[in-house]
Scaffold this active site. Sequence first.
Site, PDB file in Angstrom:
ATOM      1  N   HIS A  44       0.838  -1.189   0.000  1.00 60.93           N
ATOM      2  CA  HIS A  44       0.000   0.000   0.000  1.00 60.93           C
ATOM      3  C   HIS A  44       0.881   1.250   0.000  1.00 60.93           C
ATOM      4  CE1 HIS A  44      -3.881  -1.988   1.776  1.00 60.93           C
ATOM      5  NE2 HIS A  44      -3.530  -2.457   0.595  1.00 60.93           N
ATOM      6  N   GLU A  46       0.899   3.916   1.938  1.00 60.85           N
ATOM      7  CA  GLU A  46       1.423   4.326   3.243  1.00 60.85           C
ATOM      8  C   GLU A  46       2.614   3.470   3.659  1.00 60.85           C
ATOM      9  OE1 GLU A  46      -3.139   4.792   3.553  1.00 60.85           O
ATOM     10  OE2 GLU A  46      -1.685   3.556   2.470  1.00 60.85           O
ATOM     11  N   CYS A  79      -2.511  -0.384   7.375  1.00 60.79           N
ATOM     12  CA  CYS A  79      -1.747   0.863   7.317  1.00 60.79           C
ATOM     13  C   CYS A  79      -1.965   1.724   8.559  1.00 60.79           C
ATOM     14  CB  CYS A  79      -2.119   1.641   6.061  1.00 60.79           C
ATOM     15  SG  CYS A  79      -1.552   0.826   4.540  1.00 60.79           S
ATOM     16  N   ARG A 179      -5.999   4.655 -22.158  1.00 64.23           N
ATOM     17  CA  ARG A 179      -5.871   3.197 -22.106  1.00 64.23           C
ATOM     18  C   ARG A 179      -4.937   2.776 -20.973  1.00 64.23           C
ATOM     19  NH1 ARG A 179      -5.014   1.315 -28.430  1.00 64.23           N
ATOM     20  NH2 ARG A 179      -7.118   1.840 -29.187  1.00 64.23           N
ATOM     21  N   THR A 191     -16.951  -3.446 -34.196  1.00 67.66           N
ATOM     22  CA  THR A 191     -15.605  -2.860 -34.235  1.00 67.66           C
ATOM     23  C   THR A 191     -14.547  -3.953 -34.306  1.00 67.66           C
ATOM     24  OG1 THR A 191     -16.278  -0.872 -33.034  1.00 67.66           O
ATOM     25  CG2 THR A 191     -13.956  -1.457 -32.933  1.00 67.66           C
ATOM     26  N   ASP A 195     -12.143  -3.890 -37.545  1.00 65.65           N
ATOM     27  CA  ASP A 195     -10.817  -3.310 -37.343  1.00 65.65           C
ATOM     28  C   ASP A 195      -9.771  -4.260 -36.763  1.00 65.65           C
ATOM     29  OD1 ASP A 195     -11.933  -0.952 -38.237  1.00 65.65           O
ATOM     30  OD2 ASP A 195     -12.323  -0.176 -36.220  1.00 65.65           O
ATOM     31  N   GLU A 246     -14.440   1.845 -25.848  1.00 64.26           N
ATOM     32  CA  GLU A 246     -13.794   2.597 -26.920  1.00 64.26           C
ATOM     33  C   GLU A 246     -14.501   2.487 -28.271  1.00 64.26           C
ATOM     34  OE1 GLU A 246      -9.335   2.681 -28.756  1.00 64.26           O
ATOM     35  OE2 GLU A 246      -9.558   3.074 -26.621  1.00 64.26           O
TER      36      GLU A 246
END
Length: 315
Positions: A44, A46, A79, A179, A191, A195, A246
């Site tokens: 973490h 901290e 923490c 992204r 898509t 593509d 997207e």
Amino acid sequence: MAAAIALGERGRGRTAPNPNVGCIVVKDGAVVGRGWTQPGGRPHAEAMALQQAGANARGATVYATLEPCAHESARGPACADLLVAAQPARVVIGLRDPDARTDGAGIARLEAAGIAVTRGIGAEAATESMAGFLSRARLGRPHVMLKLALSIDGRIALASGESRWITGEDARADAHLLRARADMILVGRGTFAADSPQLDVRLPGLKDRGPRRALLTRGEAPRGWTRIAAPHAIAELDDVNELLVEGGAGAAAAFLSADLVDRLIVYRAPILIGEGRPGVADLGLGRLAEAHGRWRRVATRVLGSDLREDYVRMR
């Protein structure tokens, strides 16, 4: 706190299901420790900052973007306990942790140990930075960003399907940064078929930050992709804080119609296409009045010849 939030941004898209926390330790006007949540959620922020500060943490001021955790974990100590052991004079917290295992308990543990606690500093910026974690805690699903790259007249491609490129290099680079900050990126079946998108991050120094890929489909997803059968199924993604939608028009309309988009990011190019493919398919609105009062513009930025506009859903 602004510096701590900036550190937390380094972990955005890499810490789920943990929050992307940032932490700064300051003593006698100098930074003696810095930390941010590491990939996978540990260490973490901290813990990292206190380890760097060492003995200098005693009597210091600690800035943490989120209330220090107070619950036990097999992956590491709480923490709040680390801070009690380090004995800073003061801990400044951006947000209270909505996780029921900590929610106020971390603050109480610090105060019981005689450590002064200040809350709510930089809360708005911390909320934006940790939007994914907070969405999971409060809504039970990832924070959803929808990205659209459009012509002035709202088209994403010519009628023939040609779409490379609507926007310029600066806008495309900025989209790649989006992204890099997402845990997962989603496109629709249309898509994918048209593509064959890689959905990777093509920025120097960030090429290892490509998010996992998801396909919105009722059928099967190819190897290496996560199948999402319907927008509401994102609630089952328990290791995703930030989801970036997207493309294309059908996927955008599906998430908008389901009212699951929290932030809308529009890249607008100074071109006119006319008869072409729209950025968003039919939303099924019955009256124009239904379209009003939903979105608030929170930012605009010029990127080369293009304009980026950010909108948040008013809930």
